[in-house]
Design an enzyme around this catalytic site. Sequence first.
Site, PDB file in Angstrom:
ATOM      1  N   CYS A 122       1.412  -1.592  -2.618  1.00  0.00           N
ATOM      2  CA  CYS A 122       2.105  -1.876  -1.353  1.00  0.00           C
ATOM      3  C   CYS A 122       3.249  -2.866  -1.550  1.00  0.00           C
ATOM      4  O   CYS A 122       3.995  -3.152  -0.614  1.00  0.00           O
ATOM      5  CB  CYS A 122       1.127  -2.399  -0.323  1.00  0.00           C
ATOM      6  SG  CYS A 122      -0.247  -1.279  -0.023  1.00  0.00           S
ATOM      7  N   HIS A 258       4.665  -6.110   4.971  1.00  0.00           N
ATOM      8  CA  HIS A 258       4.024  -4.817   4.703  1.00  0.00           C
ATOM      9  C   HIS A 258       3.113  -4.493   5.883  1.00  0.00           C
ATOM     10  O   HIS A 258       2.359  -5.350   6.344  1.00  0.00           O
ATOM     11  CB  HIS A 258       3.241  -4.891   3.396  1.00  0.00           C
ATOM     12  CG  HIS A 258       2.245  -3.785   3.236  1.00  0.00           C
ATOM     13  ND1 HIS A 258       2.600  -2.464   3.413  1.00  0.00           N
ATOM     14  CD2 HIS A 258       0.915  -3.795   2.954  1.00  0.00           C
ATOM     15  CE1 HIS A 258       1.519  -1.715   3.237  1.00  0.00           C
ATOM     16  NE2 HIS A 258       0.492  -2.493   2.956  1.00  0.00           N
ATOM     17  N   ASN A 289      -0.834   2.425   7.678  1.00  0.00           N
ATOM     18  CA  ASN A 289      -0.447   1.748   6.434  1.00  0.00           C
ATOM     19  C   ASN A 289       0.114   2.798   5.480  1.00  0.00           C
ATOM     20  O   ASN A 289      -0.619   3.665   5.013  1.00  0.00           O
ATOM     21  CB  ASN A 289      -1.678   1.059   5.848  1.00  0.00           C
ATOM     22  CG  ASN A 289      -1.408   0.375   4.525  1.00  0.00           C
ATOM     23  OD1 ASN A 289      -0.412   0.649   3.857  1.00  0.00           O
ATOM     24  ND2 ASN A 289      -2.303  -0.505   4.129  1.00  0.00           N
TER      25      ASN A 289
END
Lengths: 333, 82
Positions: A122, A258, A289
């Site tokens: 990520c 993020h 996500n």
Amino acid sequence: MSKINPSKGAPYARIMGVGGYRPTRVVPNEVILQTIDSSDEWIRSRSGIATRHWASPEETVAAMSIEAAGKAIADAGLRPEQIDTVIVATVSHFKQTPAIATEIADKLGAGTPAAFDISAGCAGFGYGLTLAKGLIVEGSAEHVVVIGVERLSDLTDLHDRATAFLFGDGAGAVVVGPANEPMIGPTVWGSEGDKAETIRQTEPWTAYRDGTPEKFPAIAQEGQAVFRWAVFEMAKVAQRALDAAGIGPDDLDVFIPHQANMRIIDSMVKTLKLPESVTVARDVETTGNTSAASIPLAMERLLATGKAKSGDTALVIGFGAGLVYAATVVTLP
Amino acid sequence: MAATQEEIVAGLAEIVNEIAGIPVEDVQLDKSFTDDLDVDSLSMVEVVVAAEERFDVKIPDDDVKELKTVGDAASYIAKHQG
């Protein structure tokens, strides 16, 4: 010893344009509830996620990347042939050789640029952005496309009630080019390999090939440990990035963390004591996500909806499997 | 100086109040964080980190799972505080 000419780079680098691609299919929590024992209210309270996008077979890693990068190149006011480097950050492209970046570069019409993939979970977008800045200032590149792209639906265990609702698919891209003043700050980045098991692929591909286990590998994580690290350790990293860039709380316009989980985002904002004047990206609510894609996707949406504007000063921070992280301050394109 | 059991419970009550909005008088030794006090697994992490700072104690992730009640947390802190 013969004299070797040095490469000549630009004084600084900047993000020139941004683009995103979200798969057509929108998946509400009701669909997730077909395979886990949970509730819409529970999922929303633990993650803030209401819907996410899942890619169709045609919405491949390459196809989504080409859409996002094409938009970013147009947004930058460039033609594809002006791109001389393509960097793709992903953990969900399932053919390791060759790098998917070469196919994307070719189909974009970029000619024969340098093209390669990176794996930094990520934090992949921040790692790619940092490489792009370095290449431009060093002189090996002039216009770099950095793509974060994931099909995490392929790596989701739909029967794991702790993660089934978390992940989504999509691609986000930026074009990084030369600048006459600093528009991308120093990167604060690193890794904590002693926590490698905190977020992980359940089994290597070879184990699946060999029949142990029978279940296709997926992403698993230790929720509480990830939450603690993300909120409290990453807030320190974010603060270091602000300090390194010389940006105080009142100088900051936008915060784009993020998009892992709304609870992480809210707690980070609280821990960083960001003033209410700072616009916070909360794209996770409708995108889930999307790992390496989440920051450019959120950036694109903030700009497209007018919540942020060109020239705004934004703090971006990516963090995830590794564990790895990368934070920097940028001027929005 | 180490905090007394009473001080620890009072401190935990303030922390739970701030994080989950539960009245301080409801935070009693026998109360379960998740079942009685509306502190879910993620809020529990916030409670633990606040308690670590307040009482100068380290509570590793593996131990957090064992802290079911306010009493469990108070005993843990009393035993491990620096």
